[in-house]
Design an enzyme around this catalytic site. Structure first.
Site, PDB file in Angstrom:
ATOM      1  N   ASP A 181       0.757   3.846  -3.072  1.00  0.00           N
ATOM      2  CA  ASP A 181       0.391   5.244  -2.853  1.00  0.00           C
ATOM      3  C   ASP A 181       1.358   6.174  -3.575  1.00  0.00           C
ATOM      4  OD1 ASP A 181      -1.036   7.440  -1.237  1.00  0.00           O
ATOM      5  OD2 ASP A 181       1.047   7.700  -0.613  1.00  0.00           O
ATOM      6  N   GLU A 226      -4.573   0.663  -3.523  1.00  0.00           N
ATOM      7  CA  GLU A 226      -3.180   1.117  -3.569  1.00  0.00           C
ATOM      8  C   GLU A 226      -2.220  -0.064  -3.499  1.00  0.00           C
ATOM      9  OE1 GLU A 226      -3.391   5.604  -1.698  1.00  0.00           O
ATOM     10  OE2 GLU A 226      -3.080   3.932  -0.312  1.00  0.00           O
ATOM     11  N   ASP A 228      -7.168   1.243   0.606  1.00  0.00           N
ATOM     12  CA  ASP A 228      -5.824   0.726   0.869  1.00  0.00           C
ATOM     13  C   ASP A 228      -5.514  -0.475  -0.021  1.00  0.00           C
ATOM     14  OD1 ASP A 228      -5.588   2.653   2.803  1.00  0.00           O
ATOM     15  OD2 ASP A 228      -5.859   1.292   4.502  1.00  0.00           O
ATOM     16  N   GLU A 277       0.834  -1.201   0.000  1.00  0.00           N
ATOM     17  CA  GLU A 277       0.000   0.000   0.000  1.00  0.00           C
ATOM     18  C   GLU A 277       0.871   1.254   0.000  1.00  0.00           C
ATOM     19  OE1 GLU A 277      -2.443   2.579   3.226  1.00  0.00           O
ATOM     20  OE2 GLU A 277      -2.207   0.432   3.609  1.00  0.00           O
TER      21      GLU A 277
END
Length: 254
Positions: free
Chosen positions: A71, A143, A140, A67
């Site tokens: 991101d 990502e 989440d 994650e």
């Protein structure tokens, strides 16, 4: 270029069952991508609640490291996408649009559209508490899938995937003027940075009833911004939100 980390996944995770492998194959068809090592995708869908702290004390098996990586990839691709798609927009406008484009709401909507929720692996407690439908967990996981694709197949593959998800959403965001709603934009930033909501306080009210003016401060995390002012509490809150957002995002003009 792939980072060729398949051996890391195979060492740190149990082999996939035939049923799980088939399930991930169906998900890849929905995603429109093909993983060289499907255990990377499996890890991207594995929530922390699936493991005890003793089982996963280094965070190797759940999806939070992916994650983190996803991101960063998402942010870079989104910024470049908006830079090219909106050549007449200034930096502050681009930043506001990007904040909505990569927000928890947008990413959780993407997760649902791709049916990622059907493939999540959650611990029993998280499952019973409705974790499969929580926006933060869905965002989440989205990502993490991006991060897993980057690790498995390289930046170009991850970039193509992200662009396919984001490009159709740029125009609707612009047309809805979400980037001009400073309260909404500040709320997104406050959640992402501080995991909290902005709090607005009327600090002063001036003028007669027929021509009243409100002065409002806003608190984000431990910082206080303002005052913003307006002829209604709503407009004063928008003004305070704009002041806070410009300072927090680094776009305050001299």
């Amino acid at each position: 270029m792939s980072l060729c980390l398949g051996h890391i996944f195979s060492r740190s995770r149990s082999p996939l069952t035939p049923e799980r492998r088939e399930s991930l194959r169906r998900l890849q068809e929905t995603l429109g991508v093909k993983f060289r090592d499907p255990t990377a995708l499996d890890q991207a869908l594995s929530h922390r609640s699936l493991f005890s702290s003793k089982e996963d004390h280094c965070g190797v098996r759940h999806n939070e490291r992916m994650e983190f990586l996803g991101d960063a990839v998402l942010g870079a691709v989104a910024a470049a996408c908006l830079y090219r798609a909106l050549p007449d927009s200034h930096e502050g406008d681009l930043a506001k649009t990007k904040a909505v484009l990569v927000s928890t709401d947008t990413l959780s909507d993407i997760a649902l559209s791709l049916r990622i929720d059907h493939y999540l692996l959650l611990g029993k407690g998280e499952e019973l508490s409705g974790g499969r439908h929580k926006k933060a967990i869905l965002a989440d996981a989205t990502e993490a899938v991006i991060g897993a694709l980057f690790l498995d197949s390289g930046f170009k593959a991850a970039e193509r995937f992200v662009l396919r998800l984001l490009l159709p959403r740029v125009r609707p965001i612009r047309e809805k003027n979400l980037h001009h709603d400073y309260k909404s934009t500040l709320q997104v930033l406050a959640h992402q940075r501080y995991r909290s909501k902005p709090e607005y306080t009327v600090v002063k009210r001036t003028g007669p009833d027929h021509s009243v003016r409100f002065w409002v401060d806003v608190t984000v995390g431990d910082a206080r911004f303002g005052p913003g002012y307006g002829t209604s509490k709503k407009s004063a809150e928008q003004c305070a939100a704009r002041l806070a957002w410009e300072q927090l995002s680094g776009t305050l003009r001299e």
